[in-house]
Scaffold this motif. Structure first.
Motif, PDB file in Angstrom:
ATOM      1  N   LEU A  29       4.668  11.759  -8.905  1.00 26.85           N
ATOM      2  CA  LEU A  29       4.280  10.861  -9.997  1.00 26.85           C
ATOM      3  C   LEU A  29       3.116   9.966  -9.579  1.00 26.85           C
ATOM      4  O   LEU A  29       2.170   9.758 -10.348  1.00 26.85           O
ATOM      5  N   ILE A  30       3.168   9.437  -8.376  1.00 25.62           N
ATOM      6  CA  ILE A  30       2.079   8.587  -7.903  1.00 25.62           C
ATOM      7  C   ILE A  30       0.802   9.401  -7.713  1.00 25.62           C
ATOM      8  O   ILE A  30      -0.286   8.986  -8.120  1.00 25.62           O
ATOM      9  N   ARG A  31       0.942  10.556  -7.114  1.00 27.91           N
ATOM     10  CA  ARG A  31      -0.247  11.374  -6.826  1.00 27.91           C
ATOM     11  C   ARG A  31      -0.896  11.904  -8.103  1.00 27.91           C
ATOM     12  O   ARG A  31      -2.119  11.872  -8.250  1.00 27.91           O
ATOM     13  N   LYS A  32      -0.079  12.369  -9.050  1.00 26.11           N
ATOM     14  CA  LYS A  32      -0.646  12.980 -10.254  1.00 26.11           C
ATOM     15  C   LYS A  32      -1.209  11.954 -11.240  1.00 26.11           C
ATOM     16  O   LYS A  32      -2.078  12.276 -12.047  1.00 26.11           O
ATOM     17  N   THR A  33      -0.705  10.721 -11.196  1.00 25.92           N
ATOM     18  CA  THR A  33      -1.178   9.694 -12.132  1.00 25.92           C
ATOM     19  C   THR A  33      -2.164   8.731 -11.487  1.00 25.92           C
ATOM     20  O   THR A  33      -2.794   7.939 -12.177  1.00 25.92           O
ATOM     21  N   ASN A  34      -2.257   8.787 -10.156  1.00 23.66           N
ATOM     22  CA  ASN A  34      -3.114   7.875  -9.396  1.00 23.66           C
ATOM     23  C   ASN A  34      -2.643   6.428  -9.512  1.00 23.66           C
ATOM     24  O   ASN A  34      -3.436   5.494  -9.369  1.00 23.66           O
ATOM     25  N   PHE A  77       5.876   7.543   3.135  1.00 25.53           N
ATOM     26  CA  PHE A  77       4.984   8.243   4.054  1.00 25.53           C
ATOM     27  C   PHE A  77       4.034   9.262   3.411  1.00 25.53           C
ATOM     28  O   PHE A  77       2.938   9.465   3.932  1.00 25.53           O
ATOM     29  N   PRO A  78       4.377   9.887   2.275  1.00 23.55           N
ATOM     30  CA  PRO A  78       3.363  10.782   1.688  1.00 23.55           C
ATOM     31  C   PRO A  78       2.134  10.039   1.179  1.00 23.55           C
ATOM     32  O   PRO A  78       1.075  10.624   1.011  1.00 23.55           O
ATOM     33  N   HIS A  79       2.275   8.729   0.911  1.00 27.21           N
ATOM     34  CA  HIS A  79       1.168   7.954   0.333  1.00 27.21           C
ATOM     35  C   HIS A  79       1.232   6.513   0.840  1.00 27.21           C
ATOM     36  O   HIS A  79       1.326   5.580   0.033  1.00 27.21           O
ATOM     37  N   PRO A  80       1.205   6.295   2.153  1.00 25.87           N
ATOM     38  CA  PRO A  80       1.362   4.928   2.680  1.00 25.87           C
ATOM     39  C   PRO A  80       0.296   3.964   2.194  1.00 25.87           C
ATOM     40  O   PRO A  80       0.552   2.765   2.070  1.00 25.87           O
ATOM     41  N   GLU A  81      -0.882   4.491   1.892  1.00 25.20           N
ATOM     42  CA  GLU A  81      -1.977   3.627   1.451  1.00 25.20           C
ATOM     43  C   GLU A  81      -1.860   3.249  -0.028  1.00 25.20           C
ATOM     44  O   GLU A  81      -2.647   2.429  -0.519  1.00 25.20           O
ATOM     45  N   ARG A  82      -0.859   3.786  -0.739  1.00 22.90           N
ATOM     46  CA  ARG A  82      -0.706   3.490  -2.163  1.00 22.90           C
ATOM     47  C   ARG A  82       0.342   2.409  -2.419  1.00 22.90           C
ATOM     48  O   ARG A  82       0.434   1.906  -3.538  1.00 22.90           O
ATOM     49  N   ILE A  83       1.135   2.047  -1.422  1.00 25.65           N
ATOM     50  CA  ILE A  83       2.192   1.052  -1.611  1.00 25.65           C
ATOM     51  C   ILE A  83       1.608  -0.341  -1.435  1.00 25.65           C
ATOM     52  O   ILE A  83       1.184  -0.723  -0.341  1.00 25.65           O
TER      53      ILE A  83
END
Length: 266
Positions: A158-163, A191-197
């Motif tokens: 959800l985070i990756r597909k919606t940015n 961990f899949p997107h540590p820079e997005r939290i």
């Protein structure tokens, strides 16, 4: 990353009392929850809310949209459109309040995800994130204790597909079936997107009775270390709604931060 900013919820309805409480206990910000009934019905109510929240300065204020059963991906087209309009109105209000961060949910208050379309949710969140960005707002998706965002592999998608950005709720993560079954660890939400939290909700765990405070910082230590390792996660909301539990959690978090600083200094 420097030490995180510690924020408290808007647990007092009066902003003067809330501001005094925050300063008395050294909080650096307020995580203000907006519910559907809080949205102004006219220009006068809007002006009154803007004036009230301006009194919280210089505390930073970020926003948490608590809109149960308000799904962008509802299979009912009219319900999905209504949800979008409500969330757009909330973002417009946050922009007028000079807010720069807002947390949203997927599946909040629902017992089943079967009436929600995955594809429509992706499209709706993508549009909402774009609308937020136009207003200078970073839209953060929170993980819940169950449903799609309670599964690390789907939360990541959800985070990756919606940015979208992310808000990591460590109490939800602790009790979700994906973690209690040992299929995943709490760290798998990040961990899949540590820079997005960008922020976190801090408490021990969620139960049917609500959010529980930790008894000692060792109850949270592994999860707080995880948060400290996330490069942009500098907003820690101690998400307890009663003063005693909130201050108990504050003591635990400060104990952890003090011990961590002492280890670094050695």
């Amino acid at each position: 990353m420097n030490g995180p900013k510690l924020a408290c919820p808007n647990l007092f309805p009066d902003v003067v009392t809330l501001k005094s409480f925050a300063f008395d206990y050294g909080f650096q910000g307020i995580d203000w929850t907006l519910r559907p009934g809080d949205l102004p019905k006219n220009h006068l109510e809007e002006a009154q809310l803007i004036k009230a929240l301006s009194r919280l300065a210089p505390l930073e204020v970020r926003f948490h949209l608590f809109f149960p059963d308000n799904e962008l991906g509802d299979v009912d087209v009219e319900k999905a459109a209504s949800a979008a309009n409500t969330l757009y109105a909330a973002l417009d209000l946050i922009s007028k309040l000079s807010g720069r961060f807002s947390t949203v949910h997927v599946g909040l208050g629902r017992e089943s995800m079967e009436d929600i379309s995955w594809e429509r949710t992706i499209d709706g969140l993508t549009d909402l994130r774009a609308r937020a960005r136009e207003s200078g707002i970073r839209l953060c998706l929170e993980n819940l204790a169950w449903g799609w965002t309670g599964r690390p592999e789907l939360y990541e998608k959800l985070i990756r597909k919606t940015n979208c950005w992310g808000t990591l709720d460590i109490g939800h993560a602790q009790v979700c079936p994906s973690v209690t079954s040992q299929a995943y660890n709490v760290q798998d939400f990040a961990f899949p997107h540590p820079e997005r939290i960008l922020g976190a909700h801090i408490y021990h765990e969620e139960t049917a009775a609500g959010h529980l405070a930790p008894g000692h910082y060792s109850d949270l230590e592994d999860r707080l270390r995880l948060l400290r390792g996330l490069p942009l996660c500098d907003w820690w909301v101690l998400e307890l709604r009663d003063e005693k539990s909130l201050l108990q959690t504050l003591d635990c978090v400060r104990g952890f931060l003090q011990d961590s600083a002492a280890r670094v200094a050695i």
